[in-house]
Write a protein that holds these residues in place. Structure first.
Motif, PDB file in Angstrom:
ATOM      1  N   ALA B  82       0.836  -1.205   0.000  1.00  0.00           N
ATOM      2  CA  ALA B  82       0.000   0.000   0.000  1.00  0.00           C
ATOM      3  C   ALA B  82       0.872   1.257   0.000  1.00  0.00           C
ATOM      4  O   ALA B  82       0.622   2.207  -0.747  1.00  0.00           O
ATOM      5  CB  ALA B  82      -0.921  -0.022   1.209  1.00  0.00           C
ATOM      6  N   VAL B  83       1.904   1.236   0.812  1.00  0.00           N
ATOM      7  CA  VAL B  83       2.788   2.403   0.912  1.00  0.00           C
ATOM      8  C   VAL B  83       3.485   2.648  -0.427  1.00  0.00           C
ATOM      9  O   VAL B  83       3.568   3.773  -0.919  1.00  0.00           O
ATOM     10  CB  VAL B  83       3.820   2.194   2.044  1.00  0.00           C
ATOM     11  N   ARG B  87       3.119   6.023  -2.798  1.00  0.00           N
ATOM     12  CA  ARG B  87       4.301   6.813  -3.175  1.00  0.00           C
ATOM     13  C   ARG B  87       4.454   6.885  -4.687  1.00  0.00           C
ATOM     14  O   ARG B  87       4.850   7.903  -5.236  1.00  0.00           O
ATOM     15  CB  ARG B  87       5.552   6.216  -2.533  1.00  0.00           C
ATOM     16  N   LEU B  88       4.117   5.797  -5.350  1.00  0.00           N
ATOM     17  CA  LEU B  88       4.181   5.772  -6.817  1.00  0.00           C
ATOM     18  C   LEU B  88       3.271   6.857  -7.398  1.00  0.00           C
ATOM     19  O   LEU B  88       3.653   7.596  -8.304  1.00  0.00           O
ATOM     20  CB  LEU B  88       3.739   4.396  -7.327  1.00  0.00           C
ATOM     21  N   ALA B  89       2.055   6.956  -6.836  1.00  0.00           N
ATOM     22  CA  ALA B  89       1.092   7.934  -7.354  1.00  0.00           C
ATOM     23  C   ALA B  89       1.613   9.352  -7.142  1.00  0.00           C
ATOM     24  O   ALA B  89       1.520  10.201  -8.023  1.00  0.00           O
ATOM     25  CB  ALA B  89      -0.253   7.751  -6.663  1.00  0.00           C
ATOM     26  N   ARG B  90       2.181   9.589  -5.963  1.00  0.00           N
ATOM     27  CA  ARG B  90       2.688  10.938  -5.686  1.00  0.00           C
ATOM     28  C   ARG B  90       3.865  11.266  -6.609  1.00  0.00           C
ATOM     29  O   ARG B  90       3.948  12.366  -7.153  1.00  0.00           O
ATOM     30  CB  ARG B  90       3.100  11.074  -4.219  1.00  0.00           C
ATOM     31  N   ALA B  91       4.724  10.272  -6.798  1.00  0.00           N
ATOM     32  CA  ALA B  91       5.883  10.486  -7.672  1.00  0.00           C
ATOM     33  C   ALA B  91       5.439  10.788  -9.106  1.00  0.00           C
ATOM     34  O   ALA B  91       6.113  11.499  -9.848  1.00  0.00           O
ATOM     35  CB  ALA B  91       6.789   9.265  -7.653  1.00  0.00           C
ATOM     36  N   ALA B  92       4.256  10.250  -9.469  1.00  0.00           N
ATOM     37  CA  ALA B  92       3.765  10.477 -10.836  1.00  0.00           C
ATOM     38  C   ALA B  92       3.051  11.820 -10.965  1.00  0.00           C
ATOM     39  O   ALA B  92       2.503  12.130 -12.015  1.00  0.00           O
ATOM     40  CB  ALA B  92       2.837   9.346 -11.241  1.00  0.00           C
ATOM     41  N   GLY B  93       3.007  12.575  -9.868  1.00  0.00           N
ATOM     42  CA  GLY B  93       2.430  13.917  -9.970  1.00  0.00           C
ATOM     43  C   GLY B  93       1.054  14.072  -9.355  1.00  0.00           C
ATOM     44  O   GLY B  93       0.460  15.147  -9.416  1.00  0.00           O
ATOM     45  N   CYS B  94       0.515  12.993  -8.749  1.00  0.00           N
ATOM     46  CA  CYS B  94      -0.781  13.128  -8.079  1.00  0.00           C
ATOM     47  C   CYS B  94      -0.606  13.955  -6.815  1.00  0.00           C
ATOM     48  O   CYS B  94       0.475  13.985  -6.229  1.00  0.00           O
ATOM     49  CB  CYS B  94      -1.331  11.761  -7.679  1.00  0.00           C
TER      50      CYS B  94
END
Lengths: 373, 258
Positions: B82-83, B87-94
């Motif tokens: 989940a973590v 983090r992947l989503a945030r790194a992609a600009g979300c």
């Protein structure tokens, strides 16, 4: 304790006569229940249930819609090798068949993967015959590494491996396993599997379980339809699926309905399965196990595939080639079976959309696997 | 005045209705349903999209100027997964918002309380606004609030079941005790269920299956919008309290003089 200990408590002939003795009343009672017992499941697989096929279709449709929506998850097979040490009488890869044999080089795997992914496919199923000499653990690890560059989910349909070997592949990025028992009838199993490691019924029966134990997120089962009486066969498929769903509660179980098609060697199934039979099996499975994934491949003709949308099926292959190198090479190596639905991914997707279904290309992410890689 | 506005982590949203994006017959229908629903918070399963691809079929149908794209971690079996997804989503600009779902069982998709709590701790420290999907467990809701989650999202019934508000007794306690918005997530099968959740005091509802699998998802999205608005009006109008038995309208003790 494995499913072997359970199935050996049943006698094939007893189950068969139970199924064949079900009446219309039994079927009606079973259809009115919300929680079905294995006796109810047997009723739905019975000849008596054939008169209720339309009722079963409606029920199966409603359950499928609620659980999965109007979506179909797409995947494609990538055949790595048609080398095989087994001689299964129904299979094109049978070692006794004289066909052009081929095992893809890593460069060729890359080319095939690229070609498949360019059609939009993100879930790949790596398939091979059973030949550890050609398709070794090292080979599989490298193949997986290559596929990770193109796909978000990687499954395998290869020779049965040990739990440790599966675990190694899981740690390299393989998230799913498909393995068909072919037939759950122990006597017939011997008759159809004449040579090689595959002669070991129990080793194969325990394979889905070893896969689930190793950590795979999805495990697919099935009987090769045509080898035995489908009613009894699918009864055991259902019990096997239910057993795995309960014991390995984190693993998504799916069931396929591969019907025997023309293959090299000219095998003719002793128990041909009609469209009606296949649908009855699919509806019964859906009503018995509401949440199980149900898979229909390109073995089935396009018209049939189009007509069954929404009635139970949740996953379908598209644009498949069943010979190594099939997506990129002109000179064909031997294929495992011939396909009926030869439409391209694009054509199939158009047809799904026209019927009001959303093609789901991606339903997993390699990020899930990140920690284990 | 109880308006159809929702404040989470200091940010104001135009509707108390949130929508999920799974199970729709097409992305186009999904887009129309989002529009009709009036919702502003739209959740997307990270496993279903290619977050780095702007052409992704689902993502390209969600205008992030109009909606808060709330990525969810559905399918994650444990804290680590989940973590990693968040983090992947945030790194992609979300934006750093995440609907935290740790659902190890693939059938009922029930949330794992232990892994959810552990993941929430990590993600809150990491600067995320965490909206955890939980069973209707009042103690877990308080614990998640204590560590800094910006809402709690208890289920009304198992996901996709359309069974309505089956966890009503525990939801009442969660609503009574919570200092963060309570969003009833999962199980709501009809607009009347959504209205009930809000009338009970929930701050918002999240709907997916009931809209996506309706014969006409766009029309159903509208129905949910009205139900949520109706509940807001009802709350403002002053809900009559429930009576256990009928009450005579002429007083029985009217003859008393003193």
């Amino acid at each position: 304790m494995s499913f072997f200990d359970i199935i050996t408590n049943y006698k094939w002939e007893d189950i068969k006569s139970y199924i064949y003795s079900r009446t219309a009343d039994d079927v009606i009672k079973s259809l009115n229940k919300t929680k079905l017992s294995e006796e109810d499941f047997a009723s739905l697989l019975s000849p008596a249930a054939e008169s209720f096929l339309e009722n079963m279709a409606r029920l199966s449709k409603a359950i499928t819609l609620r659980r999965f929506g109007k979506t179909i998850q797409l995947y494609a097979p990538l055949y790595l090798s048609n080398e095989c040490i087994n001689s299964c009488v129904y299979c094109g890869f049978n070692r006794k068949n004289v066909i052009p044999r081929k095992t893809l080089t890593f460069e060729e795997i890359d080319k095939e993967a690229k070609a498949i992914s360019s059609e939009g496919i993100k879930h790949i199923l790596l398939v091979s015959g059973e030949s550890p000499k050609h398709v070794s653990m090292e080979y599989l690890k490298k193949a997986t590494e290559i596929c990770k560059n193109y796909f978000s989910s990687i499954s395998i349909e290869i020779q049965p491996l040990s739990t440790e070997e599966y675990n190694t592949l899981y740690h390299h990025g393989v998230d799913g396993l498909t393995i068909y028992q072919e037939t759950y009838n122990m006597e017939s199993y011997k008759k159809y599997h004449l040579g090689g490691k595959k002669t070991d019924y129990r080793w194969r029966l325990d394979t889905p379980e070893r896969g689930a134990e190793a950590g795979f997120r999805t495990v697919g089962l099935g009987a090769l339809m045509g080898l035995e009486d489908f009613r009894v066969e699918e009864f055991f498929v259902g019990l096997h699926a239910r057993y795995l769903m309960k014991k390995y509660w984190k693993t998504h179980i799916k069931v396929s309905f591969p019907r025997i098609r023309h293959a090299e060697g000219g095998f003719k199934p002793e128990y041909p399965v009609t469209d009606r039979n296949l649908l009855q099996s699919m509806f019964a499975l859906r009503i018995f196990l509401n949440d199980v994934g149900l898979v229909i491949s390109t073995r089935e003709p396009s018209e049939f595939r189009d007509n069954i949308l929404g009635l139970g099926v949740t996953q379908m292959s598209a644009g498949s080639k069943t010979n190594p190198g099939g997506y990129t090479e002109k000179t064909a190596s031997g294929q495992q079976f011939s396909m009926e639905d030869t439409r391209s991914v694009k054509e199939f997707v158009e047809s799904l959309k026209k019927k009001g279904f959303d093609p789901v290309f991606k339903d997993f992410d390699q990020t899930f696997m990140g920690g284990v890689a | 005045m109880f308006t159809n506005e929702l404040i989470i982590a200091g940010r104001k949203f135009r509707s108390r209705l949130m929508l999920g994006t799974g199970k729709f017959p097409s992305s186009k229908i999904m887009q129309q349903a989002l529009e009709e629903s009036g919702a502003e918070i739209i959740t997307v399963a990270l496993r279903r999209v290619d977050i780095n691809d702007k052409q992704d079929d689902i993502l390209s149908h969600i205008d992030t100027n109009k909606y808060l794209l709330l990525p969810n971690t559905s399918g994650a079996r444990d804290t680590e997964e989940a973590v990693r997804l968040a983090r992947l989503a945030r790194a992609a600009g979300c934006e750093p918002w995440v609907k935290l779902e740790v659902t190890p069982d693939p059938y009922y998709l029930l949330p794992d309380p232990i892994e959810t709590f552990k993941a929430a701790e990590i993600l809150v420290k990491d600067g995320f606004n965490v909206l955890p999907y939980i069973n209707a467990d009042p103690v877990l809701a308080k614990r998640l609030e204590e560590i800094g989650c910006v809402t709690v999202m208890p289920l009304g019934a198992p996901i996709g079941s359309n069974r309505g508000i089956k966890t009503i007794e525990n939801l009442r306690i969660i609503i009574e005790q919570s200092n963060v918005p309570v969003v009833v997530d999962a199980g709501i099968g009809a607009p009347s269920h959504a209205a009930l959740a809000l009338e009970m005091g929930a701050d918002a509802v999240l709907i997916n299956t009931a809209i996506a699998t309706a014969d006409n998802p766009v029309e159903m999205a509208k129905a949910f919008r009205y139900a949520v608005e109706a509940a807001c009006h009802a709350i403002n109008a002053g809900m009559p309290t429930e009576k256990l038995r009928a009450e005579a309208s002429s007083p029985l003790t009217g003859f008393l003089r003193d």
